[in-house]
Design a protein around this motif. Structure first.
Motif, PDB file in Angstrom:
ATOM      1  N   GLY A 133       0.754  -0.926   0.004  1.00  0.00           N
ATOM      2  CA  GLY A 133       0.117   0.285   0.137  1.00  0.00           C
ATOM      3  C   GLY A 133       1.124   0.712   0.033  1.00  0.00           C
ATOM      4  N   LEU A 134       2.553   1.277  -0.283  1.00  0.00           N
ATOM      5  CA  LEU A 134       2.820   2.101   0.119  1.00  0.00           C
ATOM      6  C   LEU A 134       3.618   2.513  -2.090  1.00  0.00           C
ATOM      7  CD1 LEU A 134       4.712   1.437   3.443  1.00  0.00           C
ATOM      8  CD2 LEU A 134       3.034   3.215   3.066  1.00  0.00           C
ATOM      9  N   GLY A 135       4.295   4.190  -1.295  1.00  0.00           N
ATOM     10  CA  GLY A 135       4.956   3.776  -3.111  1.00  0.00           C
ATOM     11  C   GLY A 135       3.521   4.666  -4.316  1.00  0.00           C
ATOM     12  N   PRO A 136       4.109   4.678  -5.343  1.00  0.00           N
ATOM     13  CA  PRO A 136       3.282   5.196  -6.227  1.00  0.00           C
ATOM     14  C   PRO A 136       1.999   4.560  -6.396  1.00  0.00           C
ATOM     15  CG  PRO A 136       5.608   5.912  -6.856  1.00  0.00           C
ATOM     16  CD  PRO A 136       5.636   4.945  -5.454  1.00  0.00           C
ATOM     17  N   ARG A 137       0.906   4.673  -6.766  1.00  0.00           N
ATOM     18  CA  ARG A 137      -0.222   3.561  -7.279  1.00  0.00           C
ATOM     19  C   ARG A 137      -0.042   3.438  -9.034  1.00  0.00           C
ATOM     20  NH1 ARG A 137      -6.386   3.970  -6.743  1.00  0.00           N
ATOM     21  NH2 ARG A 137      -7.311   1.832  -7.747  1.00  0.00           N
ATOM     22  N   ARG A 138       0.193   1.863  -8.914  1.00  0.00           N
ATOM     23  CA  ARG A 138      -0.127   1.973 -10.316  1.00  0.00           C
ATOM     24  C   ARG A 138      -0.965   0.656 -10.402  1.00  0.00           C
ATOM     25  NH1 ARG A 138       5.561  -1.990 -11.892  1.00  0.00           N
ATOM     26  NH2 ARG A 138       5.116  -2.396  -9.503  1.00  0.00           N
ATOM     27  N   ALA A 139      -2.096   1.164 -11.855  1.00  0.00           N
ATOM     28  CA  ALA A 139      -3.459   0.810 -11.447  1.00  0.00           C
ATOM     29  C   ALA A 139      -3.632  -0.404 -12.458  1.00  0.00           C
ATOM     30  CB  ALA A 139      -4.092   2.001 -12.309  1.00  0.00           C
ATOM     31  N   SER A 140      -4.839  -1.521 -11.665  1.00  0.00           N
ATOM     32  CA  SER A 140      -4.838  -2.426 -12.758  1.00  0.00           C
ATOM     33  C   SER A 140      -6.171  -2.416 -13.444  1.00  0.00           C
ATOM     34  CB  SER A 140      -4.706  -3.132 -12.063  1.00  0.00           C
ATOM     35  OG  SER A 140      -3.268  -3.773 -11.359  1.00  0.00           O
ATOM     36  N   SER A 141      -6.877  -3.246 -13.743  1.00  0.00           N
ATOM     37  CA  SER A 141      -8.165  -2.719 -14.669  1.00  0.00           C
ATOM     38  C   SER A 141      -8.587  -4.017 -14.524  1.00  0.00           C
ATOM     39  CB  SER A 141      -7.935  -1.743 -15.847  1.00  0.00           C
ATOM     40  OG  SER A 141      -7.612  -2.600 -16.848  1.00  0.00           O
ATOM     41  N   ALA A 142     -10.199  -3.676 -14.113  1.00  0.00           N
ATOM     42  CA  ALA A 142     -10.987  -5.124 -14.540  1.00  0.00           C
ATOM     43  C   ALA A 142     -11.955  -4.465 -15.210  1.00  0.00           C
ATOM     44  CB  ALA A 142     -11.095  -5.245 -13.045  1.00  0.00           C
ATOM     45  N   HIS A 143     -12.140  -5.585 -16.539  1.00  0.00           N
ATOM     46  CA  HIS A 143     -13.330  -5.221 -17.052  1.00  0.00           C
ATOM     47  C   HIS A 143     -15.282  -5.381 -16.816  1.00  0.00           C
ATOM     48  CE1 HIS A 143     -10.156  -4.786 -19.698  1.00  0.00           C
ATOM     49  NE2 HIS A 143     -10.101  -5.952 -19.853  1.00  0.00           N
ATOM     50  N   ASP A 144     -14.519  -6.629 -15.940  1.00  0.00           N
ATOM     51  CA  ASP A 144     -15.815  -6.811 -14.751  1.00  0.00           C
ATOM     52  C   ASP A 144     -15.736  -7.560 -14.218  1.00  0.00           C
ATOM     53  OD1 ASP A 144     -19.175  -7.127 -14.899  1.00  0.00           O
ATOM     54  OD2 ASP A 144     -18.428  -9.062 -15.939  1.00  0.00           O
ATOM     55  N   VAL A 171       3.324 -13.747  -3.109  1.00  0.00           N
ATOM     56  CA  VAL A 171       2.761 -14.097  -4.424  1.00  0.00           C
ATOM     57  C   VAL A 171       1.417 -13.762  -4.199  1.00  0.00           C
ATOM     58  CG1 VAL A 171       5.000 -14.677  -5.113  1.00  0.00           C
ATOM     59  CG2 VAL A 171       2.521 -16.247  -5.336  1.00  0.00           C
ATOM     60  N   THR A 172       0.570 -14.622  -3.314  1.00  0.00           N
ATOM     61  CA  THR A 172      -0.686 -14.480  -3.184  1.00  0.00           C
ATOM     62  C   THR A 172      -0.932 -13.339  -1.889  1.00  0.00           C
ATOM     63  OG1 THR A 172      -1.054 -16.451  -2.817  1.00  0.00           O
ATOM     64  CG2 THR A 172      -2.933 -16.330  -2.188  1.00  0.00           C
ATOM     65  N   THR A 173      -0.345 -12.901  -1.193  1.00  0.00           N
ATOM     66  CA  THR A 173      -0.910 -11.762  -0.396  1.00  0.00           C
ATOM     67  C   THR A 173      -0.434 -10.746  -1.170  1.00  0.00           C
ATOM     68  OG1 THR A 173       0.311 -12.644   1.299  1.00  0.00           O
ATOM     69  CG2 THR A 173      -0.167 -10.647   1.173  1.00  0.00           C
ATOM     70  N   LEU A 174       0.456  -9.843  -2.133  1.00  0.00           N
ATOM     71  CA  LEU A 174       0.780  -9.205  -3.210  1.00  0.00           C
ATOM     72  C   LEU A 174      -0.372  -9.331  -4.263  1.00  0.00           C
ATOM     73  CD1 LEU A 174       4.629  -9.538  -3.928  1.00  0.00           C
ATOM     74  CD2 LEU A 174       2.632  -7.979  -2.133  1.00  0.00           C
ATOM     75  N   GLN A 175      -1.089 -10.636  -4.795  1.00  0.00           N
ATOM     76  CA  GLN A 175      -1.761 -10.198  -5.801  1.00  0.00           C
ATOM     77  C   GLN A 175      -3.425  -9.763  -4.887  1.00  0.00           C
ATOM     78  OE1 GLN A 175      -2.078 -10.450  -8.376  1.00  0.00           O
ATOM     79  NE2 GLN A 175      -4.395 -11.442  -9.161  1.00  0.00           N
ATOM     80  N   ALA A 176      -3.768 -10.146  -3.836  1.00  0.00           N
ATOM     81  CA  ALA A 176      -4.543  -9.764  -3.061  1.00  0.00           C
ATOM     82  C   ALA A 176      -4.633  -8.476  -2.542  1.00  0.00           C
ATOM     83  CB  ALA A 176      -5.372 -10.797  -2.179  1.00  0.00           C
ATOM     84  N   ARG A 177      -3.413  -7.959  -2.420  1.00  0.00           N
ATOM     85  CA  ARG A 177      -3.040  -6.630  -2.198  1.00  0.00           C
ATOM     86  C   ARG A 177      -3.498  -5.687  -3.299  1.00  0.00           C
ATOM     87  NH1 ARG A 177      -4.102  -2.697   0.114  1.00  0.00           N
ATOM     88  NH2 ARG A 177      -3.097  -1.370   1.703  1.00  0.00           N
ATOM     89  N   ARG A 178      -2.693  -5.438  -4.367  1.00  0.00           N
ATOM     90  CA  ARG A 178      -3.170  -4.961  -4.843  1.00  0.00           C
ATOM     91  C   ARG A 178      -4.412  -5.049  -6.027  1.00  0.00           C
ATOM     92  NH1 ARG A 178      -0.095  -9.087  -8.237  1.00  0.00           N
ATOM     93  NH2 ARG A 178       1.771  -7.850  -7.458  1.00  0.00           N
TER      94      ARG A 178
END
Length: 369
Positions: free
Chosen positions: A194-205, A355-362
């Motif tokens: 949750g720290l540092g510049p945010r790099r957005a991801s996207s979800a179509h649905d 990696v599961t933690t990071l995926q859930a966090r992002r």
């Protein structure tokens, strides 16, 4: 007339207010702490696999950093070890050289724990004193510090279980010790994410569904981590060394899985039950990771999609290593090769957690609905 004697006042120092977006130094520090805890888990695994965990029979948080230095001190430490059941029942022929070898593993494990405490506490004080911590991160970091202190106490609670009436530590305490280590790693990565510049991801649905499956997968990984500790403590990986069947069947009969009363005690005390549940949770993780991957490939982009691929690849690698560790117990893989294989299985297991933690966090932090 005296204007020429007046010197200009220096400009006041510009101080940036600490925010989650500019706290990159705090983020990198937490990454380093997580890496050290990861290393400690691997050293702890080697300590367990080499039967070294009971070689130091005292808990000295401060003075214990110094190992025996003289021959007299080594002989005294060896005599202390000779008093516990593990030496008397398993290693009555061990000599001083063999004792020094197992002592080294346990001492390194404890030393690394102390080092992690320093690496966490000292920068935390400095970041806090220099106002580089975002307010939102402060209670979370104090929580991680408390987890670390708890872990030290749980570690000794675990070791003490093997000093009087057992030849190894209690499997439930080992599992709790492992889960807390996982919680510390996941907490460091969650806060860092949750720290540092945010790099957005996207979800179509269905962004909520992506988040839900990622969090559910993380929960399953923690459950698997606990069962992995039970399996390790019971040495349940050394029984029923076939796959995908157990003694010729996919699901053993009830009298095999639940021989003790009450039924739930078998989860902690019956090796075949612990191994069976460990397998079943692994299958569940695979299914959820595959569903999450398919959902991300169809409905997401950016790091959300890439993260789902990374998680799935790690899960597949971990299952493959788990099967190999189960099957390859006979020569030429017994001994050191099997220990290395088991350590690889443990290492990738912690990587799955990371990696599961990071995926859930992002997905919680960066995903644009």
């Amino acid at each position: 007339m005296e204007d020429w004697l007046i010197f200009p006042h220096p400009a006041p120092e510009v101080r940036r207010h600490a925010t989650e977006e500019n706290a990159t130094a705090v983020r990198n520090w937490l990454w380093a702490v997580a890496a050290l805890v990861f290393l400690m888990v691997i050293v702890g695994g080697a300590t367990r696999l080499t039967e070294s965990g009971l070689s130091i029979v005292e808990w000295k948080p401060v003075t214990g950093v110094i190992p025996p230095l003289s021959q007299k001190e080594w002989l005294e430490a060896f005599e202390d070890y000779k008093q516990i059941p593990q030496y008397k029942e398993l290693f009555p022929d061990m000599d001083l050289a063999g004792f020094k070898a197992i002592y080294a593993w346990e001492w390194a494990h404890r030393l690394l724990g102390r080092l992690i405490g320093v690496v966490f506490a000292v920068p935390l004080i400095w970041f806090w004193a220099t106002k580089r911590l975002p307010d939102s991160a402060k209670p979370k970091l104090l929580g991680i510090l408390a987890l670390g202190a708890l872990q030290g106490g749980v570690g000794w609670w675990m070791v003490s279980s093997g000093l009087a009436h057992r030849t190894e530590v209690a499997q439930d305490r080992l599992a709790i010790h492992l889960v807390i280590a996982g919680l510390i790693i996941a907490s460091c990565l969650w806060v860092a994410g949750g720290l540092g510049p945010r790099r957005a991801s996207s979800a179509h649905d269905r962004a909520g569904r992506l988040r839900g499956t990622a969090l559910f997968l993380l929960l399953l990984v923690f459950l698997q981590l606990f069962m992995g500790g039970i399996v390790a403590g019971l040495r349940a990986g050394l029984v029923e060394n076939t796959w995908p069947l157990i003694d010729g069947t996919f699901i053993p009969p009830a009298d095999v899985l639940w021989p003790k009363d009450p039924w739930w005690i078998n989860i902690f005390d019956t090796p075949v039950t612990a191994q069976f549940l460990h397998r079943m949770i692994a299958y569940a993780i695979f299914i959820v990771a595959a569903l999450h991957l398919g959902d991300a490939l169809m409905n997401a982009g950016g790091r959300a999609r890439t993260g789902a691929v990374v998680v799935f690849v790690h899960v597949v690698a971990q299952i493959a290593l788990g099967v190999a560790t189960l099957l390859l117990v006979e020569p030429p893989f017994s001994g050191t090769p099997h220990i290395l294989l088991a350590l690889a299985h443990q290492a990738i297991g912690m990587a799955v957690l990371a990696v599961t933690t990071l995926q859930a966090r992002r997905l919680m932090n960066d995903l644009d609905d």
